[in-house]
Design a protein around this motif. Structure first.
Motif, PDB file in Angstrom:
ATOM      1  N   LEU A  16       1.937  -6.304  -9.012  1.00 19.83           N
ATOM      2  CA  LEU A  16       2.625  -6.519  -9.670  1.00 19.83           C
ATOM      3  C   LEU A  16       4.102  -5.927  -9.689  1.00 19.83           C
ATOM      4  N   LEU A  17       4.069  -4.726  -8.872  1.00 19.27           N
ATOM      5  CA  LEU A  17       5.277  -4.148  -8.856  1.00 19.27           C
ATOM      6  C   LEU A  17       6.060  -4.229  -7.595  1.00 19.27           C
ATOM      7  N   ALA A  18       5.290  -5.172  -6.811  1.00 18.69           N
ATOM      8  CA  ALA A  18       5.784  -5.325  -5.427  1.00 18.69           C
ATOM      9  C   ALA A  18       7.139  -6.150  -5.657  1.00 18.69           C
ATOM     10  N   PRO A  19       7.863  -6.211  -4.487  1.00 18.34           N
ATOM     11  CA  PRO A  19       9.378  -6.963  -4.586  1.00 18.34           C
ATOM     12  C   PRO A  19       8.866  -8.307  -4.253  1.00 18.34           C
ATOM     13  N   GLU A  69       0.072  -0.624  14.686  1.00 17.55           N
ATOM     14  CA  GLU A  69      -0.350   0.796  14.272  1.00 17.55           C
ATOM     15  C   GLU A  69       0.643   1.636  13.658  1.00 17.55           C
ATOM     16  N   LEU A  70       1.938   1.549  14.319  1.00 16.80           N
ATOM     17  CA  LEU A  70       3.034   2.316  13.828  1.00 16.80           C
ATOM     18  C   LEU A  70       3.241   1.668  12.287  1.00 16.80           C
ATOM     19  N   TYR A  71       3.498   0.621  12.219  1.00 14.05           N
ATOM     20  CA  TYR A  71       3.540  -0.290  11.025  1.00 14.05           C
ATOM     21  C   TYR A  71       2.779   0.314   9.941  1.00 14.05           C
ATOM     22  N   LEU A  72       1.497   0.678  10.180  1.00 13.02           N
ATOM     23  CA  LEU A  72       0.407   1.381   9.171  1.00 13.02           C
ATOM     24  C   LEU A  72       0.794   2.648   8.990  1.00 13.02           C
ATOM     25  N   ASP A  73       1.531   3.313   9.587  1.00 12.40           N
ATOM     26  CA  ASP A  73       1.749   4.717   9.355  1.00 12.40           C
ATOM     27  C   ASP A  73       2.987   4.764   8.198  1.00 12.40           C
ATOM     28  N   THR A  74       3.555   3.749   7.908  1.00 14.37           N
ATOM     29  CA  THR A  74       4.444   3.582   6.910  1.00 14.37           C
ATOM     30  C   THR A  74       3.841   3.501   5.577  1.00 14.37           C
ATOM     31  N   PHE A  75       4.284   3.958   4.602  1.00 18.06           N
ATOM     32  CA  PHE A  75       3.885   3.906   3.047  1.00 18.06           C
ATOM     33  C   PHE A  75       3.953   2.563   2.500  1.00 18.06           C
ATOM     34  N   PRO A  76       2.751   2.076   1.934  1.00 17.89           N
ATOM     35  CA  PRO A  76       2.879   0.629   1.417  1.00 17.89           C
ATOM     36  C   PRO A  76       3.817   0.348   0.196  1.00 17.89           C
ATOM     37  N   GLY A  77       4.604  -0.615   0.670  1.00 18.09           N
ATOM     38  CA  GLY A  77       6.052  -1.206  -0.198  1.00 18.09           C
ATOM     39  C   GLY A  77       7.017  -0.180  -0.062  1.00 18.09           C
ATOM     40  N   SER A  78       7.054   0.641   0.990  1.00 22.19           N
ATOM     41  CA  SER A  78       8.443   1.349   1.155  1.00 22.19           C
ATOM     42  C   SER A  78       9.449   0.576   1.946  1.00 22.19           C
ATOM     43  N   LYS A  79      10.699   1.028   2.008  1.00 20.76           N
ATOM     44  CA  LYS A  79      11.694  -0.040   2.742  1.00 20.76           C
ATOM     45  C   LYS A  79      11.382   0.118   4.444  1.00 20.76           C
ATOM     46  N   ALA A  80      10.810   1.289   4.591  1.00 23.92           N
ATOM     47  CA  ALA A  80      10.265   1.255   6.097  1.00 23.92           C
ATOM     48  C   ALA A  80       9.246   0.286   6.390  1.00 23.92           C
ATOM     49  N   GLY A 138       3.448  10.054   2.501  1.00 20.62           N
ATOM     50  CA  GLY A 138       4.811   9.213   2.701  1.00 20.62           C
ATOM     51  C   GLY A 138       5.057   8.508   1.560  1.00 20.62           C
ATOM     52  N   SER A 139       4.516   8.924   0.255  1.00 17.69           N
ATOM     53  CA  SER A 139       5.067   8.237  -0.907  1.00 17.69           C
ATOM     54  C   SER A 139       6.499   8.671  -1.470  1.00 17.69           C
ATOM     55  N   ASP A 140       7.113   9.806  -0.813  1.00 17.22           N
ATOM     56  CA  ASP A 140       8.341  10.164  -1.115  1.00 17.22           C
ATOM     57  C   ASP A 140       9.329   9.324  -0.351  1.00 17.22           C
ATOM     58  N   ALA A 141       9.054   8.177   0.509  1.00 14.73           N
ATOM     59  CA  ALA A 141       9.972   7.505   1.171  1.00 14.73           C
ATOM     60  C   ALA A 141      10.545   6.564   0.261  1.00 14.73           C
ATOM     61  N   GLU A 142      11.608   6.091   0.611  1.00 15.33           N
ATOM     62  CA  GLU A 142      12.286   4.857  -0.348  1.00 15.33           C
ATOM     63  C   GLU A 142      11.322   3.929  -0.408  1.00 15.33           C
ATOM     64  N   ALA A 143      11.297   3.472  -1.616  1.00 18.88           N
ATOM     65  CA  ALA A 143      10.256   2.295  -1.946  1.00 18.88           C
ATOM     66  C   ALA A 143      10.757   1.466  -2.905  1.00 18.88           C
ATOM     67  N   GLY A 145       9.878   0.092  -6.212  1.00 14.07           N
ATOM     68  CA  GLY A 145       9.145   0.334  -7.311  1.00 14.07           C
ATOM     69  C   GLY A 145       8.463   1.639  -7.323  1.00 14.07           C
ATOM     70  N   ASP A 146       7.780   1.936  -8.371  1.00 11.29           N
ATOM     71  CA  ASP A 146       7.064   3.197  -8.622  1.00 11.29           C
ATOM     72  C   ASP A 146       5.658   3.263  -7.541  1.00 11.29           C
ATOM     73  N   PRO A 147       5.662   4.363  -6.643  1.00  9.70           N
ATOM     74  CA  PRO A 147       4.682   4.543  -5.483  1.00  9.70           C
ATOM     75  C   PRO A 147       3.304   4.862  -6.121  1.00  9.70           C
ATOM     76  N   GLN A 148       3.330   5.377  -7.229  1.00  4.99           N
ATOM     77  CA  GLN A 148       2.075   5.994  -7.861  1.00  4.99           C
ATOM     78  C   GLN A 148       0.962   4.971  -8.010  1.00  4.99           C
TER      79      GLN A 148
END
Length: 233
Positions: A16-19, A69-80, A138-143, A145-148
């Motif tokens: 629900l909080l996804a862009p 696989e490099l993509y999966l290293d990023t945190f879900p929903g982050s800008k990266a 990785g949840s501290d990445a710019e995302a 919505g709330d990553p929690q």
């Protein structure tokens, strides 16, 4: 005894909080295993989107395994994550028509595809020895919505897979939007409920649940399959 509320909603497949949807592709090239957008009166719009994105993920893994696989290293929903996913969303993997690209659905499909490629015939079903996975990494990445909530969902999925590995495996081995998938959901929901903290109300779609179960199952299976290194004297 834990009591929890789990609500299923047939949504677009995103948390629900996804862009909002962030990319659209129109394809005409016939590449290897391109995604066909399913047609037919029996398929809902949501299920058609899920099936199309699953097939798209298959093509992406086949064509760009290292980048995936490099993509999966990023945190879900982050800008990266969105940037990496968008770089993989090319017309090469869409045979015809137009498909809205959704990072959450794409990640879900990729984990499904990777699990089937590695563990379809013989997947581990005992994860007692697998160390805890840090789903907050990785949840501290710019995302967006709330990553929690994303971290919490993955922790719930990890708990579910550890408690019900056979049911989790059955879900991921089922075809997206199939009767077998529906039956697998019915079997696994009670275990999901037992992994939700008392008083916590969880609302998510089938695609979100399948996505986080698939991620946890794949990561735990890879962890269990790693060779044990003997301690040095």
């Amino acid at each position: 005894m834990r009591r929890s509320a789990i609500l299923f909603a047939v949504l677009s497949g995103a948390l629900l909080l996804a862009p909002a949807t962030h990319a659209q592709r129109v394809g005409s090239r016939l590449g290897p295993a391109p995604a066909q957008i399913p047609e037919g009166p029996g398929a809902s719009k949501e299920d058609r989107a899920r099936v199309a994105m699953y097939r798209y993920a298959e093509c992406a893994v086949d064509n760009s395994r290292t980048r995936v696989e490099l993509y999966l290293d990023t945190f879900p929903g982050s800008k990266a994550a969105h940037k990496a996913a968008s770089s993989l969303s090319t017309d090469e993997c869409l045979s015809s028509g137009q498909m809205t690209f959704n990072e959450s659905l794409f990640r879900s499909g990729v984990y499904d595809v990777l699990y089937l490629k590695k563990f379809r015939k013989d997947g581990p079903v005992d994860f007692a020895a697998v160390p805890a996975i840090d789903y907050a990494a990785g949840s501290d990445a710019e995302a967006y919505g709330d990553p929690q909530p994303r971290v919490a969902l993955r922790q719930i999925a990890d708990c579910t897979v550890r408690k019900a590995p056979q049911e989790s495996r059955k879900l991921i081995l089922s075809m997206v939007a199939s009767n077998a998938e529906g039956a697998a959901f019915a079997q696994i929901v009670p275990t999901v409920g037992g992994c939700v903290l008392e008083g916590f109300k969880l609302t998510f779609s089938k695609s979100v649940l399948r996505g986080v179960i698939g991620e946890a199952l794949y990561r735990l299976s890879v962890g269990e399959s790693q060779p044990t290194v003997a301690a040095k004297d």
